[in-house]
Design a protein around this motif. Sequence first.
Motif, PDB file in Angstrom:
ATOM      1  N   ILE A 121     -23.961 -85.680 -64.715  1.00  0.00           N
ATOM      2  CA  ILE A 121     -22.822 -86.067 -63.875  1.00  0.00           C
ATOM      3  C   ILE A 121     -22.167 -84.819 -63.280  1.00  0.00           C
ATOM      4  N   ARG A 122     -22.136 -83.728 -64.026  1.00  0.00           N
ATOM      5  CA  ARG A 122     -21.525 -82.493 -63.515  1.00  0.00           C
ATOM      6  C   ARG A 122     -22.322 -81.961 -62.329  1.00  0.00           C
ATOM      7  N   ARG A 123     -23.646 -82.013 -62.410  1.00  0.00           N
ATOM      8  CA  ARG A 123     -24.476 -81.549 -61.298  1.00  0.00           C
ATOM      9  C   ARG A 123     -24.265 -82.427 -60.073  1.00  0.00           C
ATOM     10  N   LEU A 124     -24.222 -83.715 -60.282  1.00  0.00           N
ATOM     11  CA  LEU A 124     -24.001 -84.644 -59.166  1.00  0.00           C
ATOM     12  C   LEU A 124     -22.633 -84.406 -58.545  1.00  0.00           C
ATOM     13  N   THR A 125     -21.629 -84.178 -59.364  1.00  0.00           N
ATOM     14  CA  THR A 125     -20.285 -83.895 -58.864  1.00  0.00           C
ATOM     15  C   THR A 125     -20.275 -82.599 -58.067  1.00  0.00           C
ATOM     16  N   ALA A 126     -20.988 -81.591 -58.540  1.00  0.00           N
ATOM     17  CA  ALA A 126     -21.049 -80.311 -57.828  1.00  0.00           C
ATOM     18  C   ALA A 126     -21.744 -80.475 -56.479  1.00  0.00           C
TER      19      ALA A 126
ATOM     20  N   VAL B  48     -21.986 -83.275 -54.657  1.00  0.00           N
ATOM     21  CA  VAL B  48     -21.115 -84.061 -53.777  1.00  0.00           C
ATOM     22  C   VAL B  48     -19.947 -83.214 -53.294  1.00  0.00           C
ATOM     23  N   ALA B  49     -19.364 -82.420 -54.156  1.00  0.00           N
ATOM     24  CA  ALA B  49     -18.254 -81.548 -53.757  1.00  0.00           C
ATOM     25  C   ALA B  49     -18.730 -80.510 -52.750  1.00  0.00           C
ATOM     26  N   GLY B  50     -19.904 -79.948 -52.967  1.00  0.00           N
ATOM     27  CA  GLY B  50     -20.463 -78.985 -52.017  1.00  0.00           C
ATOM     28  C   GLY B  50     -20.707 -79.603 -50.653  1.00  0.00           C
ATOM     29  N   ALA B  51     -21.231 -80.818 -50.640  1.00  0.00           N
ATOM     30  CA  ALA B  51     -21.465 -81.505 -49.374  1.00  0.00           C
ATOM     31  C   ALA B  51     -20.152 -81.816 -48.670  1.00  0.00           C
ATOM     32  N   LEU B  52     -19.145 -82.176 -49.421  1.00  0.00           N
ATOM     33  CA  LEU B  52     -17.833 -82.459 -48.840  1.00  0.00           C
ATOM     34  C   LEU B  52     -17.227 -81.199 -48.234  1.00  0.00           C
ATOM     35  N   VAL B  53     -17.318 -80.092 -48.944  1.00  0.00           N
ATOM     36  CA  VAL B  53     -16.790 -78.826 -48.424  1.00  0.00           C
ATOM     37  C   VAL B  53     -17.548 -78.416 -47.164  1.00  0.00           C
ATOM     38  N   ALA B  54     -18.858 -78.537 -47.177  1.00  0.00           N
ATOM     39  CA  ALA B  54     -19.654 -78.191 -45.996  1.00  0.00           C
ATOM     40  C   ALA B  54     -19.274 -79.070 -44.805  1.00  0.00           C
ATOM     41  N   GLY B  55     -19.042 -80.344 -45.045  1.00  0.00           N
ATOM     42  CA  GLY B  55     -18.633 -81.249 -43.967  1.00  0.00           C
ATOM     43  C   GLY B  55     -17.278 -80.883 -43.397  1.00  0.00           C
ATOM     44  N   VAL B  56     -16.348 -80.533 -44.265  1.00  0.00           N
ATOM     45  CA  VAL B  56     -15.010 -80.145 -43.795  1.00  0.00           C
ATOM     46  C   VAL B  56     -15.082 -78.851 -42.991  1.00  0.00           C
ATOM     47  N   LEU B  57     -15.857 -77.890 -43.460  1.00  0.00           N
ATOM     48  CA  LEU B  57     -15.994 -76.626 -42.731  1.00  0.00           C
ATOM     49  C   LEU B  57     -16.686 -76.832 -41.389  1.00  0.00           C
ATOM     50  N   ALA B  58     -17.690 -77.689 -41.348  1.00  0.00           N
ATOM     51  CA  ALA B  58     -18.387 -77.963 -40.085  1.00  0.00           C
ATOM     52  C   ALA B  58     -17.471 -78.665 -39.100  1.00  0.00           C
ATOM     53  N   ALA B  59     -16.657 -79.576 -39.581  1.00  0.00           N
ATOM     54  CA  ALA B  59     -15.727 -80.277 -38.700  1.00  0.00           C
ATOM     55  C   ALA B  59     -14.679 -79.314 -38.147  1.00  0.00           C
ATOM     56  N   GLY B  60     -14.230 -78.379 -38.973  1.00  0.00           N
ATOM     57  CA  GLY B  60     -13.265 -77.390 -38.504  1.00  0.00           C
ATOM     58  C   GLY B  60     -13.854 -76.477 -37.457  1.00  0.00           C
ATOM     59  N   ALA B  61     -15.101 -76.066 -37.660  1.00  0.00           N
ATOM     60  CA  ALA B  61     -15.763 -75.197 -36.676  1.00  0.00           C
ATOM     61  C   ALA B  61     -16.010 -75.944 -35.378  1.00  0.00           C
TER      62      ALA B  61
END
Length: 64
Positions: A2-7, A9-22
């Motif tokens: 579950i920790r790996r899956l959470t990591a 998903v969190a990484g994908a969320l951060v990447a999406g937020v950064l891409a949207a900002g750019a």
Amino acid sequence: MIRRLTAVVAGALVAGVLAAGAASAAPAPTDNATGLTPKEQVGLHFANELVGTLLGQAPLDSGR
């Protein structure tokens, strides 16, 4: 597991937020038909002439 899956998903969320900002900070498109800045157009024209010279071909018509 579950920790790996959470990591992941969190990484994908951060990447999406950064891409949207750019994407929102990207410059507005230019009004010319090609969508290139004048500097990019000159560089493309130069590259066209250079490649044409190296390959022994006539430069493509750039519409000038």
